[in-house]
Design a protein around this motif. Structure first.
Motif, PDB file in Angstrom:
ATOM      1  N   CYS A   1      69.110  97.390  81.725  1.00 40.63           N
ATOM      2  CA  CYS A   1      68.477  97.029  80.365  1.00 40.63           C
ATOM      3  C   CYS A   1      67.115  96.380  80.512  1.00 40.63           C
ATOM      4  O   CYS A   1      66.557  97.006  79.593  1.00 40.63           O
TER       5      CYS A   1
ATOM      6  N   ARG B   1      64.921  97.306  82.333  1.00 39.36           N
ATOM      7  CA  ARG B   1      63.892  98.553  82.964  1.00 39.36           C
ATOM      8  C   ARG B   1      64.083  99.271  81.519  1.00 39.36           C
ATOM      9  O   ARG B   1      62.883  99.759  81.539  1.00 39.36           O
ATOM     10  N   ALA B   2      65.161  99.474  81.029  1.00 38.16           N
ATOM     11  CA  ALA B   2      65.010 100.389  79.650  1.00 38.16           C
ATOM     12  C   ALA B   2      64.013  99.741  78.738  1.00 38.16           C
ATOM     13  O   ALA B   2      63.367 100.660  77.944  1.00 38.16           O
ATOM     14  N   VAL B   3      63.812  98.454  78.363  1.00 36.24           N
ATOM     15  CA  VAL B   3      63.125  97.906  77.550  1.00 36.24           C
ATOM     16  C   VAL B   3      61.563  97.943  78.012  1.00 36.24           C
ATOM     17  O   VAL B   3      60.747  97.652  77.152  1.00 36.24           O
ATOM     18  N   GLY B   4      61.485  98.387  79.273  1.00 36.01           N
ATOM     19  CA  GLY B   4      60.028  98.330  79.905  1.00 36.01           C
ATOM     20  C   GLY B   4      59.421  97.167  80.705  1.00 36.01           C
ATOM     21  O   GLY B   4      58.534  97.038  80.708  1.00 36.01           O
TER      22      GLY B   4
ATOM     23  N   ARG C   1      67.053 102.863  75.335  1.00 30.61           N
ATOM     24  CA  ARG C   1      66.708 101.489  74.986  1.00 30.61           C
ATOM     25  C   ARG C   1      67.350 101.323  73.650  1.00 30.61           C
ATOM     26  O   ARG C   1      67.379 102.137  72.746  1.00 30.61           O
ATOM     27  N   ASP C   2      67.744 100.061  73.218  1.00 36.55           N
ATOM     28  CA  ASP C   2      68.487  99.842  72.084  1.00 36.55           C
ATOM     29  C   ASP C   2      68.049  98.475  71.525  1.00 36.55           C
ATOM     30  O   ASP C   2      67.672  97.687  72.321  1.00 36.55           O
TER      31      ASP C   2
ATOM     32  N   MET D   1      69.649  95.457  73.918  1.00 36.88           N
ATOM     33  CA  MET D   1      68.710  95.407  75.270  1.00 36.88           C
ATOM     34  C   MET D   1      67.317  94.600  74.585  1.00 36.88           C
ATOM     35  O   MET D   1      67.000  93.617  75.485  1.00 36.88           O
ATOM     36  N   ASN D   2      66.805  94.854  73.648  1.00 36.81           N
ATOM     37  CA  ASN D   2      65.576  94.195  73.134  1.00 36.81           C
ATOM     38  C   ASN D   2      66.145  92.560  72.902  1.00 36.81           C
ATOM     39  O   ASN D   2      65.196  91.729  73.344  1.00 36.81           O
TER      40      ASN D   2
ATOM     41  N   GLU E   1      63.350  91.636  75.971  1.00 34.43           N
ATOM     42  CA  GLU E   1      62.054  92.031  75.283  1.00 34.43           C
ATOM     43  C   GLU E   1      61.119  91.046  75.624  1.00 34.43           C
ATOM     44  O   GLU E   1      59.916  91.285  75.831  1.00 34.43           O
TER      45      GLU E   1
ATOM     46  N   THR F   1      58.672  91.244  78.295  1.00 31.95           N
ATOM     47  CA  THR F   1      57.430  92.211  78.397  1.00 31.95           C
ATOM     48  C   THR F   1      56.348  91.437  77.513  1.00 31.95           C
ATOM     49  O   THR F   1      55.160  92.140  77.477  1.00 31.95           O
TER      50      THR F   1
END
Length: 323
Positions: A274, A276-279, A308-309, A312-313, A317, A320
């Protein structure tokens, strides 16, 4: 001093595995000290024939052989190209047999943030009125804490109350027990700002309040173990995390995807995927997960196809914000 170089769990595991190899050598009238690579190859073949040990679980058995050899100044015979090829062959044969017998093992998947969010909300709604409900509350809280800290089962279940802090602005935890880090005098310290994960503070305080209330009603003195309840044994194994996660997810009917299953490592794999998917930058993922930035092990915890959803954020988030 040499014995202390190994974890206590490693020492406990090596003994029975070394004795198993020695017994094999005696039964087949082959020297066990020093043992030859040929003897080790025969041993691997014997383990394959006997069943019960998967190729993925074979390394501790080989390490036990190498360990007692090297302690006595002999070269370890359970390593090298021949042994590596034998292990790969064992894996291939076991996989082929599984297909033939329609006994294919389901993949351990990652825990979606959406499931954790449901657990999070259920935690805040649950006011325990019985020991069973208090254990359920613990299971709920454990899932969320393990998720946001990328925790291993052994690390998460061994948290101590004196090293878990709810400050004015952040949640912080000192990780006393971590795989491969027992030799480090300086322990890792993770901090999560309250504004980073909404309602995390409320969840922690809710769990701690009901845990401490249960202990105040008990005749026993509350120990330092963070997750321990009055009716628990004094010590529990890391595998209890499987029970807690299973209890929490089954209570809310949170199911794994087709062909997968949930276990104690799913919170760690889910958090990594999650994030990594968020960045989240890889160096931050490795820091929270306790991996070296140059380790390839972290890649096994990332599903690069995850989309990403909002959930996850919700949890990652904040990592980041300073990137």
């Amino acid at each position: 001093m040499q014995r202390k170089a190994l974890l206590d769990t490693t020492m406990r595991n090596y003994g029975p595995k070394a004795r198993r190899f020695i017994l094999f050598c005696e039964q087949h009238q082959r020297p066990w000290l020093p043992a030859s690579e040929a003897t080790v190859l025969l041993y691997i073949a014997s383990l394959l024939k006997d069943g019960g040990i998967k190729s993925a679980s074979l390394q501790p058995y080989l390490s036990a052989i190498n360990n007692y050899h090297e302690d006595l100044r002999f070269p370890g015979p359970a390593k090298g190209r021949g042994v590596t090829r034998a292990v790969k062959g064992m894996a291939t044969i076991q996989a082929e047999l599984a297909v033939q017998e329609e006994n294919i093992e389901t993949q351990r998947t990652w825990l979606p943030a959406a499931h954790v969010r449901r657990v999070h909300e259920a935690t805040l709604k649950l006011t325990p009125r019985s020991p069973e409900e208090l254990r359920l509350l613990r299971a709920f809280a454990y899932v969320v804490v393990a998720f946001v800290t990328f925790g291993r089962p052994d690390t998460g279940t061994s948290l101590s109350r004196q090293h878990v802090h709810c400050g004015d602005s952040e949640f912080s935890v000192v990780l006393l027990k971590e795989k491969g880090r027992r030799h480090h005098l300086v322990k890792r310290h993770l901090c999560i700002p309250w504004k980073g994960v909404a309602l995390l503070k409320e969840l922690i305080e809710h769990w701690e309040f009901h845990r401490d209330t249960a202990w105040s009603r008990s005749e026993n003195t509350q120990p330092d173990a963070y997750w321990l309840l009055p009716e628990d044994p004094k010590n529990f194994k890391a595998s209890v995390a499987n029970d807690w996660i299973g209890l929490a997810l089954s209570e809310l009917d949170c199911r794994p995807p087709e062909g997968g299953h949930f276990s104690a490592h799913n919170t760690r794999k889910g958090a990594t995927t999650c994030a990594r998917a968020v960045g989240v930058a890889m160096e931050k993922v490795c820091f929270f997960g306790g991996w070296s930035q140059f380790s390839s092990a972290v890649q096994h915890y990332i599903d690069p196809t995850a989309l990403r959803d909002a959930d996850m954020n919700y949890y990652f988030e904040w990592l980041t914000w300073s990137q």
